[in-house]
Design a protein around this motif. Structure first.
Motif, PDB file in Angstrom:
ATOM      1  N   GLY A   1      26.663  -3.912  36.012  1.00  0.00           N
ATOM      2  CA  GLY A   1      25.789  -3.811  34.846  1.00  0.00           C
ATOM      3  C   GLY A   1      24.444  -3.204  35.202  1.00  0.00           C
ATOM      4  N   GLU A  38      41.137   4.221  39.808  1.00  0.00           N
ATOM      5  CA  GLU A  38      40.371   3.857  38.616  1.00  0.00           C
ATOM      6  C   GLU A  38      40.876   2.535  38.040  1.00  0.00           C
ATOM      7  N   ARG A  73      31.993   4.177  40.865  1.00  0.00           N
ATOM      8  CA  ARG A  73      31.857   4.141  39.409  1.00  0.00           C
ATOM      9  C   ARG A  73      32.339   2.797  38.837  1.00  0.00           C
ATOM     10  N   ASN A  74      33.477   2.323  39.329  1.00  0.00           N
ATOM     11  CA  ASN A  74      33.985   1.031  38.870  1.00  0.00           C
ATOM     12  C   ASN A  74      33.041  -0.105  39.266  1.00  0.00           C
ATOM     13  N   ARG A  88      29.778   0.036  39.879  1.00  0.00           N
ATOM     14  CA  ARG A  88      28.559   0.089  39.065  1.00  0.00           C
ATOM     15  C   ARG A  88      28.793  -0.480  37.674  1.00  0.00           C
ATOM     16  N   SER A  89      29.946  -0.168  37.113  1.00  0.00           N
ATOM     17  CA  SER A  89      30.261  -0.672  35.780  1.00  0.00           C
ATOM     18  C   SER A  89      30.255  -2.197  35.758  1.00  0.00           C
ATOM     19  N   LYS A  90      30.771  -2.808  36.819  1.00  0.00           N
ATOM     20  CA  LYS A  90      30.844  -4.275  36.870  1.00  0.00           C
ATOM     21  C   LYS A  90      29.493  -4.922  37.168  1.00  0.00           C
TER      22      LYS A  90
END
Length: 225
Positions: free
Chosen positions: A205, A93, A198-199, A201-203
Motif C-alpha cells: 500500500g 503475476e 509490482r506485486n 508494492r501493491s500489497k
C-alpha cells in the motif's frame, strides 16, 4: 518431520518420475492429475510446496495458483511445456515462486524444490524481527506486518522485501536479486523481478514508497516521506 509436497501433473509418467525423486529424498508426496483434485488436496492437507503444471484438465494451473494464493503463501513451482516469456510472467503475476519449462531435468527440479524449502528453514544469525518505517518482518514465522496489520506475501515477495530491508539504503541490482532468490541457474529476465516488485508494492500500500526504483540499476529500501 518430513516435508509434504504436492505434485499436480496430468501426465502419469512425468508425475511418477518426479514422485520417485522426491520420495528418495525423504519427502511426503501427494498427487493430483487435474486442477480440481489439486484444490481438494490443498484444502485437506498442510503442504510445504506445490509443483504445479499449467496445462491441466478441469481447471488449469493458472486458476489453481490464483485460488491457492488467496488462502496460502505455500511455495509454488509452475511447470509448462510453453516457453513464451509472457506465460512465465503471468505465472509470477499470479504468485508463483519459480517456473520450470519442459523438458526439464528432474535433478534440476529437485534442486529448485530444495532451495525453496531450505530458505524457509534456515535461520541466519540475526534478530528474529526486522522493522523499519512501519514494516516489520518476523523471520521465525516468515510473517510481515504493516502498521501492525498482517500483510500476506508469497515466498518470493518475502525474500525480496527481506533482502531490501536488510540492506537499507543500498542499491540491490536485479541481477543480485535473481542470484539471491532464484540462484545462478535461473532462466528468465529482469521482467521477472519487476513483476514480483509490482506485486509486493501493491500489497504494501502506501508503504510501497519505501521501495525505490533506481533507473538502470535496481531497487533500494529507504526512509522516504
Amino acid at each position: 518431520m518430513s516435508k509434504t509436497i504436492m505434485i499436480v501433473e496430468d501426465e502419469h509418467i512425468l508425475r511418477e518420475i518426479i514422485k520417485d525423486y522426491l520420495l528418495e529424498e525423504g519427502y511426503e508426496v501427494l498427487e493430483a492429475d487435474d486442477g480440481r483434485k489439486a484444490l481438494a488436496l490443498f484444502q485437506e492437507h498442510e503442504l510445504d510446496l506445490i509443483i504445479l503444471d499449467i496445462m491441466l484438465p478441469e481447471l488449469d494451473g493458472w486458476s489453481v495458483c490464483k485460488r491457492i494464493r488467496k488462502l496460502s503463501n505455500v511455495p509454488i513451482i509452475m511447470l509448462t511445456a510453453r516457453s513464451d516469456e509472457d506465460d512465465t510472467l503471468m505465472g509470477f503475476e499470479l504468485g508463483a515462486d519459480d517456473y520450470v519449462t519442459k523438458p526439464y531435468s528432474p535433478p534440476i527440479l529437485l534442486a529448485r524444490a530444495k532451495r525453496l524449502l531450505g530458505s524457509r528453514q534456515i535461520q541466519e544469525q540475526e534478530d528474529d524481527t526486522l522493522s523499519s518505517n512501519g514494516i516489520s518482518i518476523h523471520f521465525p514465522s516468515r510473517t510481515v506486518a504493516v502498521e501492525g496489520e498482517n500483510c500476506s506475501l508469497t515466498h518470493t515477495e518475502f525474500e525480496i522485501l527481506a533482502c531490501l530491508m536488510k540492506n537499507k539504503g543500498i542499491i540491490i541490482t536485479r541481477e543480485q536479486l535473481i542470484t539471491k532468490i532464484w540462484g545462478y541457474d535461473f532462466v528468465g529476465d529482469e521482467r521477472t523481478v519487476n513483476s514480483h516488485i509490482r506485486n509486493l508494492r501493491s500489497k504494501l500500500g502506501e508503504h510501497a514508497k519505501h521501495i525505490v526504483t533506481i533507473v538502470r540499476s535496481g531497487y533500494k529500501f529507504e526512509d522516504k516521506l
